[in-house]
Design a protein around this motif. Structure first.
Motif, PDB file in Angstrom:
ATOM      1  N   GLU A  41       0.976  -1.223  -0.170  1.00 50.34           N
ATOM      2  CA  GLU A  41      -0.109   0.115   0.056  1.00 50.34           C
ATOM      3  C   GLU A  41       0.874   1.187  -0.006  1.00 50.34           C
ATOM      4  O   GLU A  41       1.557   1.413   0.977  1.00 50.34           O
ATOM      5  N   PHE A  44       3.033   5.178   2.022  1.00 48.84           N
ATOM      6  CA  PHE A  44       3.696   5.007   3.311  1.00 48.84           C
ATOM      7  C   PHE A  44       4.949   5.232   3.359  1.00 48.84           C
ATOM      8  O   PHE A  44       6.034   4.395   3.695  1.00 48.84           O
ATOM      9  N   GLU A  48       7.013   2.684   1.380  1.00 53.72           N
ATOM     10  CA  GLU A  48       6.565   2.522   0.016  1.00 53.72           C
ATOM     11  C   GLU A  48       5.857   3.815  -0.510  1.00 53.72           C
ATOM     12  O   GLU A  48       4.889   4.367   0.319  1.00 53.72           O
ATOM     13  N   SER A  99       4.912  -4.349   2.890  1.00 54.41           N
ATOM     14  CA  SER A  99       4.082  -3.319   3.418  1.00 54.41           C
ATOM     15  C   SER A  99       4.342  -2.673   4.886  1.00 54.41           C
ATOM     16  O   SER A  99       3.567  -2.203   5.247  1.00 54.41           O
ATOM     17  N   ALA A 100       5.619  -2.623   5.058  1.00 57.68           N
ATOM     18  CA  ALA A 100       6.257  -2.013   6.354  1.00 57.68           C
ATOM     19  C   ALA A 100       5.140  -2.947   7.473  1.00 57.68           C
ATOM     20  O   ALA A 100       4.397  -2.252   8.504  1.00 57.68           O
ATOM     21  N   THR A 102       3.686  -5.169  10.347  1.00 54.07           N
ATOM     22  CA  THR A 102       4.212  -5.423  11.674  1.00 54.07           C
ATOM     23  C   THR A 102       3.899  -7.084  12.024  1.00 54.07           C
ATOM     24  O   THR A 102       2.655  -7.309  11.668  1.00 54.07           O
ATOM     25  N   ARG A 107      -1.734 -11.786  13.409  1.00 56.54           N
ATOM     26  CA  ARG A 107      -1.440 -12.272  11.932  1.00 56.54           C
ATOM     27  C   ARG A 107      -0.604 -13.630  11.791  1.00 56.54           C
ATOM     28  O   ARG A 107      -0.787 -14.177  10.761  1.00 56.54           O
ATOM     29  N   GLN A 146      -5.013   4.651  10.245  1.00 58.65           N
ATOM     30  CA  GLN A 146      -5.118   3.670   8.836  1.00 58.65           C
ATOM     31  C   GLN A 146      -5.879   2.172   9.469  1.00 58.65           C
ATOM     32  O   GLN A 146      -5.569   1.767  10.399  1.00 58.65           O
ATOM     33  N   THR A 149      -4.593  -1.349  10.996  1.00 55.44           N
ATOM     34  CA  THR A 149      -3.105  -1.401  11.361  1.00 55.44           C
ATOM     35  C   THR A 149      -2.973  -1.796  12.615  1.00 55.44           C
ATOM     36  O   THR A 149      -3.955  -1.618  13.612  1.00 55.44           O
ATOM     37  N   THR A 150      -1.804  -1.621  13.113  1.00 56.89           N
ATOM     38  CA  THR A 150      -1.190  -1.844  14.463  1.00 56.89           C
ATOM     39  C   THR A 150      -1.555  -0.277  15.284  1.00 56.89           C
ATOM     40  O   THR A 150      -2.163  -0.351  16.538  1.00 56.89           O
ATOM     41  N   ASP A 190       2.672   4.707  12.575  1.00 60.01           N
ATOM     42  CA  ASP A 190       4.082   4.235  12.873  1.00 60.01           C
ATOM     43  C   ASP A 190       5.076   5.422  13.012  1.00 60.01           C
ATOM     44  O   ASP A 190       4.968   6.206  11.894  1.00 60.01           O
TER      45      ASP A 190
HETATM   46  N1  ARG Z   1       3.246  -1.202  10.624  1.00 59.45           N
HETATM   47  C1  ARG Z   1       1.653  -1.209  10.520  1.00 59.45           C
HETATM   48  C2  ARG Z   1       0.916  -2.391  10.715  1.00 59.45           C
HETATM   49  O1  ARG Z   1       1.553  -3.428  10.104  1.00 59.45           O
HETATM   50  C3  ARG Z   1       1.055  -0.059   9.415  1.00 59.45           C
HETATM   51  C4  ARG Z   1       1.554  -0.518   8.252  1.00 59.45           C
HETATM   52  C5  ARG Z   1       0.792  -0.060   7.140  1.00 59.45           C
HETATM   53  N2  ARG Z   1       1.631  -0.119   5.868  1.00 59.45           N
HETATM   54  C6  ARG Z   1       1.201   0.651   4.769  1.00 59.45           C
HETATM   55  N3  ARG Z   1       2.073   0.256   3.826  1.00 59.45           N
HETATM   56  N4  ARG Z   1       0.328   1.427   4.658  1.00 59.45           N
HETATM   57  O2  ARG Z   1      -0.250  -2.720  11.018  1.00 59.45           O
END
Ligand code: ARG
Length: 253
Positions: A41, A44, A48, A99-100, A102, A107, A146, A149-150, A190
């Motif tokens: 996504e 971010f 990305e 996608s970063a 966590t 999960r 968002q 997300t975490t 984040d």
């Molecule tokens: N690190 C957080 C999670 O895993 C947010 C990641 C959102 N990544 C993004 N590309 N929008 O929930």
């Protein structure tokens, strides 16, 4: 002769198609490299985001490229949207979540993760004239995040699962816009991404609040549960990039 050739070609194509349908096997490039799709996504930064030409760029893309090179595979990065990263892996249209993401216990019940490649935590971001100084100050206030997300989880954990005052958006920039226009008091997201946003938007008067209530998080790359072959490729790649210093170079650590 020409006819016969066409016939053989058609047969081979059908066989290839059947083989591709019947298994989870990755496609290959002309030079025999396995092709994988990495879903992301891309709003971010610095992990990305899209460049002017419409390509996904950022830390996750650079790591995917470096792993491809080390491991002799081909990884194509696609901006599919946050929830679609997860659905796509389940459905088989996406091989890798880059996608970063966590690594969380929840999960891990549905997906497999690589070894961690980046440490993160949540932050509260507010307008610089805000009088909020801690997570506890957000009690009774509206927060934007968002979705799924975490940061979203952290908000629920702090204020209860059914809190109607959490506004959850498809992407982080929308959640921040909501706070900027005054509809919410704060955004939780984040840390590295919030700092990058502030760097890229110096005109938007923002400040961050750290809170020890937020736990440490680790980013990992995510694959379909049980896809050991791909998981091994990614983990071996990460190990090599860690050993030769490229991972540190890419993440800036
Ligand atoms: N690190 C957080 C999670 O895993 C947010 C990641 C959102 N990544 C993004 N590309 N929008 O929930």
């Amino acid at each position: 002769m020409k006819k016969g050739f066409k016939w053989v070609t058609a047969l081979a194509a059908t066989a290839a198609l059947l083989a591709a349908c019947g298994t989870d096997e990755a496609e290959t490039t002309a030079d025999g490299k396995k092709v994988y799709v990495a879903g992301t996504e891309a709003t971010f930064a610095p992990f990305e985001y899209m460049d002017e030409k419409g390509n996904v760029v950022g830390i996750d893309k650079e790591i995917m490229d470096a792993i491809s090179e080390e491991m002799g595979v081909s990884i194509e990065m696609k901006n599919v949207g946050w929830d679609s990263v997860f659905e796509g892996i389940k459905g088989g249209t996406v091989d890798i979540g880059a996608s970063a993401i966590t690594i969380t216990e929840k999960r891990q019940q549905d997906y497999d993760f690589t070894t961690p490649y980046f440490e993160a935590t949540q932050l509260i971001v507010v307008k610089s004239d805000s009088d909020i100084t801690s997570l506890a100050d957000l009690e009774g206030k509206k927060v934007s995040v968002q979705i799924n997300t975490t940061g979203h989880e952290a908000a629920k954990k702090a204020f209860g699962e059914m809190n109607p005052d959490i506004a959850a958006f498809e992407n982080l920039p929308s959640a921040i816009m909501e706070m900027l226009n005054g509809s919410t008091a704060a955004t939780i997201a984040d840390n590295a991404v919030v700092y990058e946003y502030m760097k890229n938007n110096p005109d938007k008067d923002l400040k961050v609040i750290e809170d020890t209530a937020f736990e440490k998080e680790q980013y990992g790359f995510m694959v379909k549960k049980g896809n050991e072959e791909l998981l091994n490729i990614l983990n071996d790649g990460l190990e090599k990039l860690d050993a030769n210093g490229k991972l540190a170079e890419i993440t800036g650590l």
